[in-house]
Design a protein around this motif. Structure first.
Motif, mmCIF file in Angstrom:
data_model
loop_
_atom_site.group_PDB
_atom_site.id
_atom_site.type_symbol
_atom_site.label_atom_id
_atom_site.label_comp_id
_atom_site.label_asym_id
_atom_site.label_seq_id
_atom_site.Cartn_x
_atom_site.Cartn_y
_atom_site.Cartn_z
ATOM 1 N N LEU A 39 0.833 -1.203 0.000
ATOM 2 C CA LEU A 39 0.000 0.000 0.000
ATOM 3 C C LEU A 39 0.872 1.259 0.000
ATOM 4 N N PHE A 40 1.854 1.316 0.893
ATOM 5 C CA PHE A 40 2.744 2.476 0.960
ATOM 6 C C PHE A 40 3.484 2.678 -0.367
ATOM 7 N N HIS A 41 3.978 1.588 -0.940
ATOM 8 C CA HIS A 41 4.680 1.667 -2.223
ATOM 9 C C HIS A 41 3.761 2.251 -3.306
ATOM 10 N N ASN A 42 2.518 1.789 -3.340
ATOM 11 C CA ASN A 42 1.570 2.252 -4.366
ATOM 12 C C ASN A 42 1.228 3.729 -4.254
ATOM 13 N N ILE A 43 1.353 4.293 -3.048
ATOM 14 C CA ILE A 43 1.034 5.716 -2.890
ATOM 15 C C ILE A 43 2.293 6.575 -2.710
ATOM 16 N N GLY A 44 3.462 5.956 -2.938
ATOM 17 C CA GLY A 44 4.699 6.722 -2.966
ATOM 18 C C GLY A 44 5.388 6.954 -1.637
ATOM 19 N N ILE A 45 5.045 6.184 -0.609
ATOM 20 C CA ILE A 45 5.720 6.311 0.687
ATOM 21 C C ILE A 45 6.874 5.312 0.735
ATOM 22 N N LYS A 46 8.058 5.817 1.013
ATOM 23 C CA LYS A 46 9.236 4.952 1.068
ATOM 24 C C LYS A 46 9.240 4.124 2.350
ATOM 25 N N THR A 47 9.683 2.885 2.219
ATOM 26 C CA THR A 47 9.848 1.984 3.363
ATOM 27 C C THR A 47 11.220 1.321 3.245
ATOM 28 N N PRO A 48 11.724 0.741 4.321
ATOM 29 C CA PRO A 48 13.021 0.062 4.230
ATOM 30 C C PRO A 48 13.001 -1.071 3.206
ATOM 31 N N GLN A 49 14.160 -1.320 2.594
ATOM 32 C CA GLN A 49 14.294 -2.454 1.679
ATOM 33 C C GLN A 49 13.932 -3.729 2.440
ATOM 34 N N HIS A 50 13.300 -4.666 1.744
ATOM 35 C CA HIS A 50 12.858 -5.872 2.427
ATOM 36 C C HIS A 50 12.849 -7.068 1.482
ATOM 37 N N LYS A 51 12.716 -8.226 2.088
ATOM 38 C CA LYS A 51 12.497 -9.448 1.319
ATOM 39 C C LYS A 51 11.598 -10.356 2.141
ATOM 40 N N LEU A 52 10.911 -11.230 1.456
ATOM 41 C CA LEU A 52 10.036 -12.199 2.103
ATOM 42 C C LEU A 52 10.730 -13.552 2.119
ATOM 43 N N THR A 53 10.522 -14.284 3.199
ATOM 44 C CA THR A 53 11.091 -15.618 3.321
ATOM 45 C C THR A 53 10.176 -16.428 4.237
ATOM 46 N N THR A 54 10.564 -17.629 4.510
ATOM 47 C CA THR A 54 9.828 -18.481 5.453
ATOM 48 C C THR A 54 10.813 -19.015 6.487
#
Length: 168
Positions: free
Chosen positions: A50-65
């Motif tokens: 959601l933040f990405h879609n409205i232009g709010i920057k967030t820390p770099q991330h990755k998904l894992t299990t």
């Protein structure tokens, strides 16, 4: 005894009351976030999209299990990093890992939770942390609490906050 018609709204003051407030809104058919939408709203992965879609920057991330972390040698990770169970709030199930040994301890803790879904790994951004709660009524935005978050240990559990209230 509460009279159903006398309840006009439920307002939570902070993340720890969000589940109870959502449940009460649903039970009394009140406007606002209901518990059936809660999981989506508090999900950190959904929030990042959601933040990405409205232009709010967030820390770099990755998904894992957890399974992938148990099999990983961590060579593609840089420290410090933050590990989060996405469906959490208020610092619960969030770990700050300053080095590999912290990540190994975190993996053991997550294993004890028997959590099988995706985990969020993100860059740790050093700086002051804030938590802000507010509400919107008739298109007016009210900021009624802000907390300067202080942490005493690397597990990212909220230790205490400094509460500021204003009428601005």
């Amino acid at each position: 005894k509460l009279i159903k018609d006398s309840i006009h709204g439920v307002l939570e003051s902070g993340e720890f009351a969000i589940e109870t407030a959502a449940f009460l809104r649903k039970k009394f058919n009140l406007k606002g976030l209901k518990d059936n939408n809660l999981k989506k709203i508090i999900n950190k992965i959904y929030q990042k999209k959601l933040f990405h879609n409205i232009g709010i920057k967030t820390p770099q991330h990755k998904l894992t299990t957890l399974k992938k972390l148990l099999e990983d040698d961590y060579s593609d990770l840089s420290f410090p990093l933050v590990v989060k169970i996405p469906e959490s709030f208020g610092g619960k199930n969030v770990w700050i890992c300053k080095e590999q040994k912290d990540l190994e301890k975190t993996i053991k803790q997550i294993s004890k939770l028997d959590y099988k879904e995706e985990l969020l790994l993100e860059d740790f951004i050093k700086g002051q942390e804030f938590a802000i709660s507010g509400f919107i009524n008739n298109e007016n935005i009210y900021d009624f609490t802000s907390y300067t978050v202080k942490r005493r240990r690397a597990t990212a559990q909220l230790e205490y906050g400094i509460l500021n209230c204003s009428n601005d």
